[in-house]
Scaffold this active site. Sequence first.
Site, PDB file in Angstrom:
ATOM      1  N   GLU A   1     104.499  29.013 -53.115  1.00 18.80           N
ATOM      2  CA  GLU A   1     105.913  28.891 -52.802  1.00 18.80           C
ATOM      3  C   GLU A   1     106.704  29.955 -53.589  1.00 18.80           C
ATOM      4  O   GLU A   1     107.542  30.658 -53.045  1.00 18.80           O
ATOM      5  CB  GLU A   1     106.396  27.485 -53.140  1.00 18.80           C
TER       6      GLU A   1
ATOM      7  N   ARG B   1      89.412  19.664 -57.137  1.00 25.70           N
ATOM      8  CA  ARG B   1      89.078  18.442 -56.391  1.00 25.70           C
ATOM      9  C   ARG B   1      88.059  18.700 -55.292  1.00 25.70           C
ATOM     10  O   ARG B   1      87.353  17.787 -54.862  1.00 25.70           O
ATOM     11  CB  ARG B   1      90.352  17.780 -55.864  1.00 25.70           C
TER      12      ARG B   1
END
Lengths: 196, 156
Positions: free
Chosen positions: B116, B79
């Site tokens: 994560e 993006r």
Amino acid sequence: MMTEAKEEVNNEKKQEQQVVDDPRLQAISSAIRVVPNFPKPGIMFQDITTLLLQPKAFKDTIDLFVERYKEKNISVVAGIEARGFIFGPPIALEIGAKFVPLRKPRKLPGEVISEEYVLEYGTDCLEMHVGAVEPGETALVVDDLIATGGTLCAAIKLLERVGAQVLECACVIELPELKGRERLNGKSLYILVESH
Amino acid sequence: MSKMVEAEEAQMKKEDDDPRVLAISSSIRVVPNFPKPGIMFQDITTLLLEPKAFRDTVDLFVQRYKDKNISVVAGIEARGFIFGPPIALEIGAKFVPLRKPKKLPGEVISEAYDLEYGSDCLQMHVGAVEPGDVALVVDDLIATGGTLCAAINLLG
């Protein structure tokens, strides 16, 4: 009728000649780097990142597309992930069209439609957001390069499935030997540089 | 020193009050539970469907950066590829894509960063950026800052 058709062909040829003669194309073509044996042995990879390192050549690339499309009432520019995201948005911004990203599976959040296409080994899939494009819209499909035409064909199908009319496909580079041009559902292709 | 801080704050306030920002903000769609349960995903694709809002987004960045002698805009895949190039084009800078592993052909440098669970890697072409270049890093969103940190490390 015959004379009109001939005139149209002559005009098209004139336009093609104009593009071929455009002095900006030489710099664009030379700015593209060929990387041998990527992503696998035997493939000569056309690397546009070196074009992006030359602000004038990158600007000229966009300008050439914008000049062609600015008065064609295009309301959607669809760009194919990821290198189509580099060329599509600047074109969309300049012609006042929406930009719609066409992505690999599971990247777009929310409701999508999918179109499968064939790879050398196996298949892959292109997705578009439901509701991004409305019936009756005129669309342009953009990618950095056309090889076999598989992804562009999938892109055209996605847009047509939602009722859009694809005006043309636009790529910086074509690999003509792979005959991708013939896989575009009859849609025309506009390119800046051929690589043999 | 105090005058500089005041000037920066005044500029930030001007930007907050900019009427274009409201339209930009409202055109961003939040998609719940994507890519997994509990995450409210900030979807900028709806912003890209509004030509004026997309134009304003790019203009706001260009206004800020056009006289800063920036020679490189680095955009983070994928993006960042949507917002970075229009900015680069308008300020006359090179655009350098920073990508996931094995996407860039030729010689690259890599920077690992934490996720994560596990880690990932960001790559940049050798030779794209030269010593002394002044760079701007662009992405659609900053969350934990892991990818942006990796980008900064690649450039530095």
